[in-house]
Design an enzyme around this catalytic site. Structure first.
Site, PDB file in Angstrom:
ATOM      1  N   SER A 196       0.851  -1.201   0.000  1.00 29.64           N
ATOM      2  CA  SER A 196       0.000   0.000   0.000  1.00 29.64           C
ATOM      3  C   SER A 196       0.879   1.241   0.000  1.00 29.64           C
ATOM      4  O   SER A 196       2.007   1.212   0.531  1.00 29.64           O
ATOM      5  CB  SER A 196      -0.878   0.018   1.259  1.00 29.64           C
ATOM      6  N   TYR A 245      -1.588  -0.051  10.240  1.00 30.10           N
ATOM      7  CA  TYR A 245      -1.884  -0.542   8.886  1.00 30.10           C
ATOM      8  C   TYR A 245      -0.683  -0.313   7.967  1.00 30.10           C
ATOM      9  O   TYR A 245      -0.225  -1.235   7.277  1.00 30.10           O
ATOM     10  CB  TYR A 245      -3.132   0.161   8.322  1.00 30.10           C
TER      11      TYR A 245
HETATM   12  N1  LIG Z   1      -8.584  -0.173  -2.173  1.00 31.69           N
HETATM   13  C1  LIG Z   1      -7.547   0.555  -1.871  1.00 31.69           C
HETATM   14  O1  LIG Z   1      -7.581   1.779  -1.987  1.00 31.69           O
HETATM   15  C2  LIG Z   1      -6.262  -0.085  -1.403  1.00 31.69           C
HETATM   16  C3  LIG Z   1      -5.110   0.710  -1.334  1.00 31.69           C
HETATM   17  C4  LIG Z   1      -3.917   0.148  -0.945  1.00 31.69           C
HETATM   18  C5  LIG Z   1      -3.859  -1.198  -0.652  1.00 31.69           C
HETATM   19  N2  LIG Z   1      -4.992  -1.974  -0.709  1.00 31.69           N
HETATM   20  C6  LIG Z   1      -4.866  -3.392  -0.394  1.00 31.69           C
HETATM   21  O2  LIG Z   1      -5.352  -4.150  -1.487  1.00 31.69           O
HETATM   22  C7  LIG Z   1      -5.948  -5.353  -1.028  1.00 31.69           C
HETATM   23  C8  LIG Z   1      -7.355  -5.481  -1.569  1.00 31.69           C
HETATM   24  O3  LIG Z   1      -8.056  -4.284  -1.353  1.00 31.69           O
HETATM   25  P1  LIG Z   1      -9.627  -4.167  -1.713  1.00 31.69           P
HETATM   26  O4  LIG Z   1      -9.948  -2.726  -1.644  1.00 31.69           O
HETATM   27  O5  LIG Z   1      -9.916  -4.929  -2.928  1.00 31.69           O
HETATM   28  O6  LIG Z   1     -10.214  -4.898  -0.420  1.00 31.69           O
HETATM   29  P2  LIG Z   1     -11.684  -5.474  -0.048  1.00 31.69           P
HETATM   30  O7  LIG Z   1     -11.839  -5.214   1.399  1.00 31.69           O
HETATM   31  O8  LIG Z   1     -12.707  -4.990  -1.012  1.00 31.69           O
HETATM   32  O9  LIG Z   1     -11.483  -7.049  -0.278  1.00 31.69           O
HETATM   33  C9  LIG Z   1     -10.598  -7.777   0.523  1.00 31.69           C
HETATM   34  C10 LIG Z   1     -11.020  -9.225   0.492  1.00 31.69           C
HETATM   35  O10 LIG Z   1     -10.132  -9.960   1.362  1.00 31.69           O
HETATM   36  C11 LIG Z   1     -10.900 -10.912   2.080  1.00 31.69           C
HETATM   37  N3  LIG Z   1     -10.201 -11.280   3.318  1.00 31.69           N
HETATM   38  C12 LIG Z   1     -10.051 -10.543   4.446  1.00 31.69           C
HETATM   39  N4  LIG Z   1      -9.377 -11.234   5.366  1.00 31.69           N
HETATM   40  C13 LIG Z   1      -9.090 -12.445   4.818  1.00 31.69           C
HETATM   41  C14 LIG Z   1      -8.413 -13.590   5.289  1.00 31.69           C
HETATM   42  N5  LIG Z   1      -7.914 -13.632   6.529  1.00 31.69           N
HETATM   43  N6  LIG Z   1      -8.277 -14.643   4.466  1.00 31.69           N
HETATM   44  C15 LIG Z   1      -8.803 -14.608   3.202  1.00 31.69           C
HETATM   45  N7  LIG Z   1      -9.476 -13.557   2.722  1.00 31.69           N
HETATM   46  C16 LIG Z   1      -9.614 -12.476   3.510  1.00 31.69           C
HETATM   47  C17 LIG Z   1     -12.230 -10.218   2.347  1.00 31.69           C
HETATM   48  O11 LIG Z   1     -13.269 -11.139   2.650  1.00 31.69           O
HETATM   49  C18 LIG Z   1     -12.439  -9.475   1.031  1.00 31.69           C
HETATM   50  O12 LIG Z   1     -13.177 -10.245   0.109  1.00 31.69           O
HETATM   51  C19 LIG Z   1      -5.839  -5.317   0.492  1.00 31.69           C
HETATM   52  O13 LIG Z   1      -4.673  -6.030   0.891  1.00 31.69           O
HETATM   53  C20 LIG Z   1      -5.657  -3.835   0.802  1.00 31.69           C
HETATM   54  O14 LIG Z   1      -4.975  -3.615   2.004  1.00 31.69           O
HETATM   55  C21 LIG Z   1      -6.189  -1.436  -1.086  1.00 31.69           C
END
Ligand SMILES: NC(=O)c1ccc[n+]([C@@H]2O[C@H](COP(=O)([O-])OP(=O)(O)OC[C@H]3O[C@@H](n4cnc5c(N)ncnc54)[C@H](O)[C@@H]3O)[C@@H](O)[C@H]2O)c1
Length: 251
Positions: free
Chosen positions: A146, A156
């Site tokens: 991230s 985080y």
């Molecule tokens: N969306 C953003 O702006 C952003 C920015 C930087 C980093 N990220 C990172 O990208 C990744 C995905 O982001 P997103 O926005 O698509 O997230 P989201 O919350 O929409 O989806 C995350 C998915 O991970 C699953 N999950 C959570 N804990 C789990 C576990 N222990 N085992 C298996 N599955 C699990 C959830 O059920 C969910 O379906 C994450 O790692 C997040 O930290 C997102």
């Protein structure tokens, strides 16, 4: 011409929605068999069914990335589709509003879970997958860090700094096995979860940290994943690629 992933198996964690589902869709469209893993069983089955309905090959499996026994079994099953695993995307993560709170508000149990999922989940899935990836032409692991890792002032961000560090450590360990290991550091990207959970003022404040003044979209991260897992990045490993319109950029 688009790179083909025909004959390849890709395992994607946290794939029921957001980036994970977008990665699955993009790889399936290009011919891969995608194995979607998520803690949310009904949603991951729905995601796999949606990709199949679009003509792709997809399997949905319930699994928690912190459960090493379960993840070992999932990788065994995943490897049966094409005789091994070619791509692992460590995407599952706890984030958004809830997990960006100060540690004094989160408390020990939530901080521990944050590190278990975001950092140890990457270790668990990588260690379970590598035995099935050795000897596969173009084998590649991409983990989702991230922009918060590079700005990191809260738990985080530090959990994602660990993702970036572990990426370099695994790249070093696995380079001689022919497995490339890289990470993407997305900035703020408007997934459904972010749209629903993040207050508008926080989104606008995050956008003000960018150099390109528009909100990030899932396809911006998908393109980075396709490049990193493709042949054009064949000499790229141990890299943490920032994709956030300049958020967190620095020399
Ligand atoms: N969306 C953003 O702006 C952003 C920015 C930087 C980093 N990220 C990172 O990208 C990744 C995905 O982001 P997103 O926005 O698509 O997230 P989201 O919350 O929409 O989806 C995350 C998915 O991970 C699953 N999950 C959570 N804990 C789990 C576990 N222990 N085992 C298996 N599955 C699990 C959830 O059920 C969910 O379906 C994450 O790692 C997040 O930290 C997102």
């Amino acid at each position: 011409m688009e790179q083909s992933y025909a004959g390849k198996t890709a395992v994607i964690t946290g794939a029921a929605r957001g980036f994970g589902l977008a990665f699955g869709r993009a790889l399936a469209e290009r011919g891969a068999h995608v194995v979607l893993v998520d803690i949310d069983e009904p949603a991951v089955q729905e995601a796999a069914a949606a990709i199949r309905a679009e003509g792709g090959q997809a399997t949905g499996i319930e699994g928690d990335v912190t459960d090493a026994t379960r993840i070992d079994a999932i990788m065994e099953v995943a490897a049966r589709h094409t005789g091994g695993i070619d791509i692992l995307i460590n995407n599952a993560g706890l984030h958004s509003h809830e997990y960006n709170k100060p540690m004094q508000e989160l408390g020990v149990a939530k901080v521990r879970r944050l590190f278990d999922v975001n950092a140890m989940g990457q270790v668990t899935c990588t260690l379970a997958a590598v035995a099935h990836m050795r000897g596969r032409e173009g084998a590649s692991i991409v983990s989702i860090a991230s922009a918060a890792a590079h700005l990191g002032r809260n738990a985080y961000g530090i959990s994602k700094l660990a993702v970036a560090g572990l990426t370099v450590a695994f790249a070093d360990e696995l380079g001689s096995d022919g497995i490339r290991v890289n990470a993407i550091s997305p900035g703020l990207i408007l997934t459904d979860t972010i749209r629903a959970e993040l207050p508008e003022a926080t989104k606008v404040q995050a956008r003000s940290l960018q150099m390109i003044p528009r909100f990030g979209e899932e396809r911006d991260i998908v393109e980075a994943m396709l490049w990193l897992t493709g042949d054009k990045a064949r000499f790229v490993t141990g890299e943490v690629l920032r994709v956030g319109g300049g958020m967190g950029a620095g020399v």
